[in-house]
Design an enzyme around this catalytic site. Structure first.
Site, PDB file in Angstrom:
ATOM      1  N   LYS A  43       0.796  -1.234   0.000  1.00  0.00           N
ATOM      2  CA  LYS A  43       0.000   0.000   0.000  1.00  0.00           C
ATOM      3  C   LYS A  43       0.826   1.280   0.000  1.00  0.00           C
ATOM      4  O   LYS A  43       0.405   2.297  -0.540  1.00  0.00           O
ATOM      5  CB  LYS A  43      -0.979  -0.017   1.173  1.00  0.00           C
ATOM      6  CG  LYS A  43      -2.102  -1.029   0.925  1.00  0.00           C
ATOM      7  CD  LYS A  43      -3.299  -0.778   1.782  1.00  0.00           C
ATOM      8  CE  LYS A  43      -4.524  -1.504   1.280  1.00  0.00           C
ATOM      9  NZ  LYS A  43      -4.445  -2.969   1.418  1.00  0.00           N
ATOM     10  N   GLU A  94      -9.964   6.845   3.109  1.00  0.00           N
ATOM     11  CA  GLU A  94     -10.904   5.896   3.678  1.00  0.00           C
ATOM     12  C   GLU A  94     -10.102   4.683   4.127  1.00  0.00           C
ATOM     13  O   GLU A  94      -9.036   4.414   3.596  1.00  0.00           O
ATOM     14  CB  GLU A  94     -11.916   5.469   2.609  1.00  0.00           C
ATOM     15  CG  GLU A  94     -11.418   4.372   1.638  1.00  0.00           C
ATOM     16  CD  GLU A  94     -10.283   4.808   0.712  1.00  0.00           C
ATOM     17  OE1 GLU A  94     -10.081   6.037   0.567  1.00  0.00           O
ATOM     18  OE2 GLU A  94      -9.586   3.942   0.161  1.00  0.00           O
ATOM     19  N   SER A 152       1.387  -9.761  -1.349  1.00  0.00           N
ATOM     20  CA  SER A 152       1.060  -8.333  -1.202  1.00  0.00           C
ATOM     21  C   SER A 152       1.337  -7.783   0.188  1.00  0.00           C
ATOM     22  O   SER A 152       1.531  -6.574   0.342  1.00  0.00           O
ATOM     23  CB  SER A 152      -0.408  -8.103  -1.580  1.00  0.00           C
ATOM     24  OG  SER A 152      -1.252  -8.961  -0.838  1.00  0.00           O
TER      25      SER A 152
HETATM   26  C1  LIG Z   1      -5.378  -3.933   0.980  1.00  0.00           C
HETATM   27  C2  LIG Z   1      -4.700  -5.201   0.699  1.00  0.00           C
HETATM   28  C3  LIG Z   1      -5.066  -6.025  -0.389  1.00  0.00           C
HETATM   29  C4  LIG Z   1      -6.235  -5.736  -1.284  1.00  0.00           C
HETATM   30  O1  LIG Z   1      -6.188  -4.549  -1.990  1.00  0.00           O
HETATM   31  P1  LIG Z   1      -5.843  -4.463  -3.549  1.00  0.00           P
HETATM   32  O2  LIG Z   1      -6.104  -3.037  -3.862  1.00  0.00           O
HETATM   33  O3  LIG Z   1      -6.759  -5.396  -4.268  1.00  0.00           O
HETATM   34  O4  LIG Z   1      -4.425  -4.840  -3.700  1.00  0.00           O
HETATM   35  C5  LIG Z   1      -4.320  -7.164  -0.635  1.00  0.00           C
HETATM   36  N1  LIG Z   1      -3.288  -7.506   0.167  1.00  0.00           N
HETATM   37  C6  LIG Z   1      -2.922  -6.760   1.218  1.00  0.00           C
HETATM   38  C7  LIG Z   1      -1.774  -7.212   2.054  1.00  0.00           C
HETATM   39  C8  LIG Z   1      -3.605  -5.589   1.530  1.00  0.00           C
HETATM   40  O5  LIG Z   1      -3.220  -4.856   2.583  1.00  0.00           O
END
Ligand SMILES: *Cc1c(COP(=O)(O)O)cnc(C)c1O
Length: 397
Positions: free
Chosen positions: A91, A113, A381
């Protein structure tokens, strides 16, 4: 106020995307679109961003050959380690980029948000580091569920504003933030957290997250001397998926987008039993864009469900909706159980505890290894420390 479509400057992805917003938001979106387009061509802007990405966020992140998981699945699997980015997830790539745009536009305040709190934390980080006044809209229900992230945001100087309207969760927090912005845009930037919403957000967030895919492309070529057969990423709104997919769109690579398949049967009329808007949604307008959303037969947005709080956005970004429709991206599902298997497996096999969101991508890969071909990249992610209590509770059920 009735949303209207402004075609004048809005980008469309096939029929998806666009800009369906009340009149009061047209001006701020237009100014933002112009600033972002100008800055994407500005070398100094990129130098400043790259410096922060390197020294503050910790980029480039490794592309790690997961030798034990590879042996298990009989496929060479690399992990793109976004879990190692400062803050514990991808993020920050987006919040750093947007905060620098805001700075160049002369804004002094950030609003955002947040649902689970991860995007709120990433916004609080850049707010503290780059000297903004920061306020984060968060549903009352989520504040109760995510006390630690509320405390993190407050520690870094952000104010968390409780949202009491609607279902008191993420979609209501976005509505409140948009309302604030319509009245405050002269000095305030609205820092949206995923590749969704009205133009320019889907394109801008994709571009800031594309650093993931650009690095991965170079790294896999260096490690293997060829393109991967497939890339797997989880999808909430679509920012980590678009970030790793975008630089591979023209290549012969299978792009597998894994949505939250939820807990299976048990749908009530208010809560969708999954977060799979790309695979199971229908066309509708959400937060200023035409896209695929989860809605009931009367067009009421359904609250989505997933064990991974970061995946329960009731829509998907318009570009992913388009890429899925044209067949370039393949929508897949992983339910809670599959995600938990992925969570345990990656922890056990590689010594890497993934976020529950990322565990959906891992779980899917383990469930359908034949879809991966002989060389795959899984986008991790985020890291799983935030999810330990959830996993412990789940296993005690
Ligand atoms: C917020 C988040 C997501 C989902 O958000 P995307 O915008 O679809 O990437 C996925 N993995 C993690 C670790 C997150 O914090």
């Amino acid at each position: 106020m009735k949303p209207q479509l402004c075609e004048e400057f809005a980008v469309r992805f096939g029929r998806y995307g666009g800009l369906f917003v009340p009149e009061t938001l047209v001006q701020p979106l237009k100014e933002l679109a112009e600033a972002y387009e100008r800055l994407m061509k500005d070398g100094e802007f990129h130098s400043e961003l790259n410096l922060l990405l390197k020294h503050f966020a910790g980029r480039p992140t490794p592309l790690y050959f997961a030798r034990n998981l590879s042996r298990e699945l009989k496929c060479r699997i690399y992990l793109k380690r976004e879990d190692l980015v400062h803050g514990g997830a991808h993020k920050l790539n987006n919040t750093l980029g947007q905060a620098l745009v805001a700075k160049r536009m002369g804004k002094t305040r950030l609003i955002a948000e947040t649902g689970a709190g991860q995007h709120g934390v990433a916004t609080a980080i850049v707010g503290a580091n780059l000297g903004f006044e920061t306020q984060v809209y968060m549903g009352e229900v989520d504040i109760e569920r995510q006390k630690m992230n509320v405390y993190r945001m407050e520690l870094m100087g952000a104010e968390v504003i409780p949202v009491r309207s609607g279902s008191r969760t993420l979609k209501d927090a976005i509505n409140e933030a948009m309302r604030d912005w319509a009245a405050s845009f002269e000095h305030t930037h609205y820092l949206l957290g995923t590749a969704a919403g009205a133009h320019p957000f889907p394109s801008m967030v994709r571009d800031f997250q594309s650093v993931i895919g650009h690095e991965a492309r170079e790294q896999i070529l260096e490690a293997e001397g060829r393109m991967p057969r497939s890339i797997v990423a989880c999808v909430g709104g679509g920012s980590n998926a678009m970030g790793i997919f975008a630089p591979f769109l023209k290549d012969d690579v299978r792009l597998l987008a894994v949505e939250a398949g939820g807990r299976g049967p048990g749908r009530t009329d208010k809560i969708a039993d999954n977060g799979a808007s790309m695979g199971y949604g229908s066309d509708g307008i959400l937060h200023g864009a035409l896209t695929k959303i989860l809605q009931d037969p009367f067009g009421q947005i359904l609250e989505s469900y997933s064990v991974a709080a970061g995946l329960d956005y009731p829509g998907v970004g318009p570009e992913l909706a388009y890429l899925a429709e044209t067949g370039r991206v393949l929508p897949k599902l992983a339910d809670d159980k599959t995600a938990l298997q992925g969570f345990r497996a990656l922890s056990r096999l590689e010594g890497i505890i993934p976020a529950l969101e990322s565990a959906h991508a891992v779980g899917y890969a383990m469930q359908e290894p034949e879809a991966l071909g002989d060389l795959a990249i899984i986008n991790i992610s985020g890291r799983g420390d935030k999810d330990l209590a959830t996993v412990m509770d789940y296993e005690n059920l």
